[in-house]
Design a protein around this motif. Structure first.
Motif, PDB file in Angstrom:
ATOM      1  N   ARG A 226      -4.866  -1.215   1.748  1.00  0.00           N
ATOM      2  CA  ARG A 226      -3.815  -0.764   0.822  1.00  0.00           C
ATOM      3  C   ARG A 226      -4.057   0.634   0.310  1.00  0.00           C
ATOM      4  NH1 ARG A 226      -1.230  -5.574  -2.208  1.00  0.00           N
ATOM      5  NH2 ARG A 226      -0.229  -3.956  -3.407  1.00  0.00           N
TER       6      ARG A 226
ATOM      7  N   GLY B  18       0.808  -1.222   0.000  1.00  0.00           N
ATOM      8  CA  GLY B  18       0.000   0.000   0.000  1.00  0.00           C
ATOM      9  C   GLY B  18       0.839   1.268   0.000  1.00  0.00           C
TER      10      GLY B  18
ATOM     11  N   HIS C  11     -11.517   4.728  -6.327  1.00  0.00           N
ATOM     12  CA  HIS C  11     -11.382   4.156  -4.988  1.00  0.00           C
ATOM     13  C   HIS C  11     -12.416   4.749  -4.046  1.00  0.00           C
ATOM     14  CE1 HIS C  11      -6.888   2.931  -5.385  1.00  0.00           C
ATOM     15  NE2 HIS C  11      -7.697   2.239  -6.132  1.00  0.00           N
TER      16      HIS C  11
ATOM     17  N   SER D  33       3.841   0.873  -7.277  1.00  0.00           N
ATOM     18  CA  SER D  33       3.636   0.813  -8.735  1.00  0.00           C
ATOM     19  C   SER D  33       3.985   2.119  -9.440  1.00  0.00           C
ATOM     20  CB  SER D  33       2.192   0.439  -9.065  1.00  0.00           C
ATOM     21  OG  SER D  33       1.603  -0.272  -8.037  1.00  0.00           O
TER      22      SER D  33
HETATM   23  P1  ADP Z   1       1.923  -1.285  -3.342  1.00  0.00           P
HETATM   24  O1  ADP Z   1       2.191  -1.925  -4.684  1.00  0.00           O
HETATM   25  O2  ADP Z   1       3.130  -0.650  -2.744  1.00  0.00           O
HETATM   26  O3  ADP Z   1       1.223  -2.180  -2.388  1.00  0.00           O
HETATM   27  P2  ADP Z   1       0.239   0.433  -4.878  1.00  0.00           P
HETATM   28  O4  ADP Z   1       1.227   0.866  -5.855  1.00  0.00           O
HETATM   29  O5  ADP Z   1      -0.797  -0.549  -5.306  1.00  0.00           O
HETATM   30  O6  ADP Z   1       0.939  -0.083  -3.569  1.00  0.00           O
HETATM   31  O7  ADP Z   1      -0.460   1.731  -4.280  1.00  0.00           O
HETATM   32  C1  ADP Z   1      -1.392   1.626  -3.241  1.00  0.00           C
HETATM   33  C2  ADP Z   1      -2.476   2.654  -3.447  1.00  0.00           C
HETATM   34  O8  ADP Z   1      -1.994   3.965  -3.188  1.00  0.00           O
HETATM   35  C3  ADP Z   1      -2.999   2.672  -4.866  1.00  0.00           C
HETATM   36  O9  ADP Z   1      -4.390   2.719  -4.793  1.00  0.00           O
HETATM   37  C4  ADP Z   1      -2.416   3.940  -5.459  1.00  0.00           C
HETATM   38  O10 ADP Z   1      -3.254   4.475  -6.447  1.00  0.00           O
HETATM   39  C5  ADP Z   1      -2.309   4.840  -4.256  1.00  0.00           C
HETATM   40  N1  ADP Z   1      -1.227   5.824  -4.405  1.00  0.00           N
HETATM   41  C6  ADP Z   1       0.034   5.589  -4.791  1.00  0.00           C
HETATM   42  N2  ADP Z   1       0.764   6.721  -4.798  1.00  0.00           N
HETATM   43  C7  ADP Z   1      -0.062   7.705  -4.395  1.00  0.00           C
HETATM   44  C8  ADP Z   1       0.092   9.126  -4.189  1.00  0.00           C
HETATM   45  N3  ADP Z   1       1.254   9.736  -4.414  1.00  0.00           N
HETATM   46  N4  ADP Z   1      -0.997   9.821  -3.769  1.00  0.00           N
HETATM   47  C9  ADP Z   1      -2.166   9.192  -3.547  1.00  0.00           C
HETATM   48  N5  ADP Z   1      -2.378   7.878  -3.718  1.00  0.00           N
HETATM   49  C10 ADP Z   1      -1.341   7.130  -4.134  1.00  0.00           C
END
Ligand code: ADP
Ligand code: ZN
Length: 609
Positions: free
Chosen positions: A324, A43, A558, A47
């Motif tokens: 997450r 979370g 979301h 990505s």
């Molecule tokens: P991980 O792979 O590290 O578990 P993700 O890449 O799936 O996490 O990201 C988790 C959530 O946080 C996703 O829903 C993503 O869209 C959101 N997210 C990522 N970066 C940001 C940001 N800079 N601001 C707001 N939301 C974000």
């Protein structure tokens, strides 16, 4: 065309205003052509760290991931953002795969997801020779570790990438991050020159709650689901398949949307249940630990454990599937004496070697100690993983409601003495029967109604005695016999207590667990009826759209994005564009639809008044 900047893409494509910790530095490192190793909790936003550089740099970003079943949804989520993404794995037929390959060669892709075994095929590598590549992202990089539980042999071969494409930056990402695994990743993937970005393990939005199971676990689970997570998605973990089936059936009978998942179910059933959990809103999965690897559903609002996990590593990983998206989530657990006994027996009777057993025993001890804590759980959890949290967190049960302790020295002496006098052969039920002076045929037959401990324990009730025995086992003052009858035996460690050299402060059995009184605490908390109603209608709208498109609901928006719409009530496209999570593409695809829904609520509100 002007070159897009990372911050510009963050805003226009993803609709976010700010980078999360480390994201900007990682992105800059890759854009500049350097390698990176990223350890970030689930979370944390891993990505974006390769998606944005792949868009900034010329060519296609190649993402290696073992989670084939998820690729389609991941790619779909990117396309919804207007990103040119595709995947190549065994689920595609030949024609579809050919089209993806042509798109790659034509430079029409920003991102291409590939299964590792596919990537290593000579044909694929030759294709990459001809294509322009922006970067390689190696997701779930801990799969390269032979000691971990997710080991994938194909991952070892990924070092080829560096030899064959030395000029192309690589980024390896994982949420599993103990020191040895990290070193293994660096070594096997040839990442010695990679800059390391290591975030802490904390998942601040997860609230840790653990309570004693006093025999009414199912009812308490039901209350928790109804009062605190009505209509929300979550996972309930059980130890055995049988318990999964029973629990799922029972909850279904109570009218909840619940599906079972364990390795004993046919593959099709598992697949369908997993897909429904991922794609529909508010589905509860009851599962063994077979469920969960790579579940990257962002809006899992709770993870409930009806049994004790066997280590803190397992607990952290399983609970980590909640929240997450960063919105608040619960890690809720009930555990009892029988869990402790069962896990101890399973360990003792396993085929594993002595050294291995010893390690497992330590891990279970740490888990038990964690359950019995009277101080902040988060601090203890992070400390176990080598992280420090200076202040108590304020978001775990012991912080929210300090557990009471009591001087249990004398009752502990009675409990231990009862074990001794009955010959260290009996289980807890029997021992408690003796202490309470039960008229029981077995007790009489063994003559234990004539020993001094018979009937001396009437100051405590049955649950309190069980609680006491559990804590004595948890602290290693009693051992569970290895023949498998669950008899308790004294250990060396209990001597000082029996002699009265030390006193014993124990956790008091909570009246109704440290579980919150009954205040509902939904992730998206609204108190105004109009807000609650609007939020529900926005979710309905989202569900309709997601069904039309055949994508999971969260791919549209979301929960957090819908919640912000409720708070700010955007009334124009410009205002809608300011909501976090609304990028340009989604604004034009869905902006009007959600504005309509909000406006309709407004009218309705006026009519009511
Ligand atoms: P991980 O792979 O590290 O578990 P993700 O890449 O799936 O996490 O990201 C988790 C959530 O946080 C996703 O829903 C993503 O869209 C959101 N997210 C990522 N970066 C940001 C940001 N800079 N601001 C707001 N939301 C974000
Ligand atoms: Zn705390």
């Amino acid at each position: 065309m002007e070159q897009p900047t990372p911050a510009g893409i963050l805003k226009t494509v993803f609709g976010y205003d700010e980078f999360r910790p480390h994201q900007r530095e990682i992105i800059e490192r890759l854009v500049g052509g350097g390698d990176a190793l990223v350890l970030m909790p689930t979370g944390g936003g891993k990505s974006l760290c390769y998606q944005i550089p792949a868009m900034v740099r010329p060519g296609t970003g190649i993402v290696v991931s073992p989670l084939i079943a998820l690729m389609q949804d991941q790619v779909e989520a990117l396309r919804q953002l207007g990103i040119r993404a595709a995947f190549l794995n065994s689920m595609l037929d030949q024609q579809a795969a050919w089209e993806v390959e042509q798109a790659l060669l034509a430079g029409d892709l920003d991102l291409l997801y590939v299964a590792p075994e596919r990537l290593m095929m000579p044909r694929m590598l030759e294709l990459l020779d001809q294509a322009e590549i922006a970067l390689f992202a190696i997701d779930e990089a801990h799969c390269v570790s032979q000691w971990g539980h997710d080991f994938r042999p194909e991952y070892i071969q990924l070092s080829v990438l560096h030899e064959r494409f030395p000029a192309i930056p690589r980024i390896a990402l994982t949420a599993t991050a103990d020191g040895p695994t990290r070193r293994e990743i660096v070594e096997r993937l040839d990442l010695a020159k990679a800059e390391q970005f290591i975030s802490g393990f904390d998942r601040p939005n997860i609230r840790y709650r653990i309570a004693e199971n006093t025999g009414n676990a199912r009812d308490r689970l039901l209350r928790f689901l109804r009062q605190e997570h009505d209509g929300e998605a979550g996972i309930v973990y059980c130890l055995t398949r049988k318990k999964v089936d029973q629990t799922a059936e029972w909850l279904q009978g109570k009218g909840l949307v619940v599906l079972p998942y364990h390795a004993g179910l046919p593959a099709e059933v598992r697949e369908v249940n997993q897909q429904r959990f991922l794609r529909e809103d508010g589905v509860i999965i009851v599962a063994t630990i077979a469920f969960g690897m790579g579940i990257d559903k962002p809006d899992v609002r709770f993870v409930a454990h009806l049994n004790l996990p066997k280590s803190l590593e397992a607990y952290y990983q399983e609970t980590g599937r909640a929240g997450r998206d960063g919105a608040s989530a619960d890690a809720w657990m009930l555990y009892g004496l029988s869990d402790v006994i069962m896990l101890r027996q399973m360990q003792a009777s396993s085929e594993a070697g002595e050294e291995h057993k010893r390690v497992e025993r330590h891990k279970l001890d740490a888990m038990l100690g964690f359950c019995e804590l009277t101080t902040c759980r988060r601090q203890a959890l992070l400390r176990y993983f080598g992280d420090e949290l200076e202040q108590p967190c304020g978001n775990c049960d012991t912080c929210l409601e300090a557990p009471e302790t009591w001087d249990a020295t004398v009752p502990a002496q009675m409990a231990l003495s009862c074990v001794h006098r009955t010959g260290q052969r009996f289980g807890v039920n029997y021992l408690v029967g003796v202490l309470l002076g039960k008229e029981d045929e077995r007790i009489q037959r063994f003559g234990h109604d004539r020993i001094p401990t018979y009937g001396i324990g009437t100051d405590l009730d049955q649950n309190e005695w069980r609680n006491l025995y559990r804590q004595l086992i948890a602290r290693g003052l009693l051992a569970v016999d290895i023949e498998g009858y669950g008899g308790l035996q004294l250990t060396e460690a209990c001597r000082p207590v029996l002699r009265g050299d030390v006193t014993l402060q124990l956790r008091k059995l909570a009246k109704r667990a440290a579980v919150r009184k009954s205040r509902s605490r939904k992730a998206t908390q609204f108190s105004e009826p109009a807000d609650i109603e609007l939020f529900d209608r926005l979710r309905e709208r989202r569900l309709e759209l997601s069904k039309e498109q055949g994508v999971p609901a969260y791919v549209i928006f979301h929960d957090a994005t819908l919640a912000e719409m409720v708070e700010r009530r955007p009334a124009s496209i410009q205002q809608m564009a300011e909501i976090s999570g609304v990028g340009e593409r989604k604004l034009s695809a869905y902006g009007e639809a959600f504005l309509d829904t909000i406006a309709a609520g407004h009218d309705r509100g006026h009519q009511d008044r």
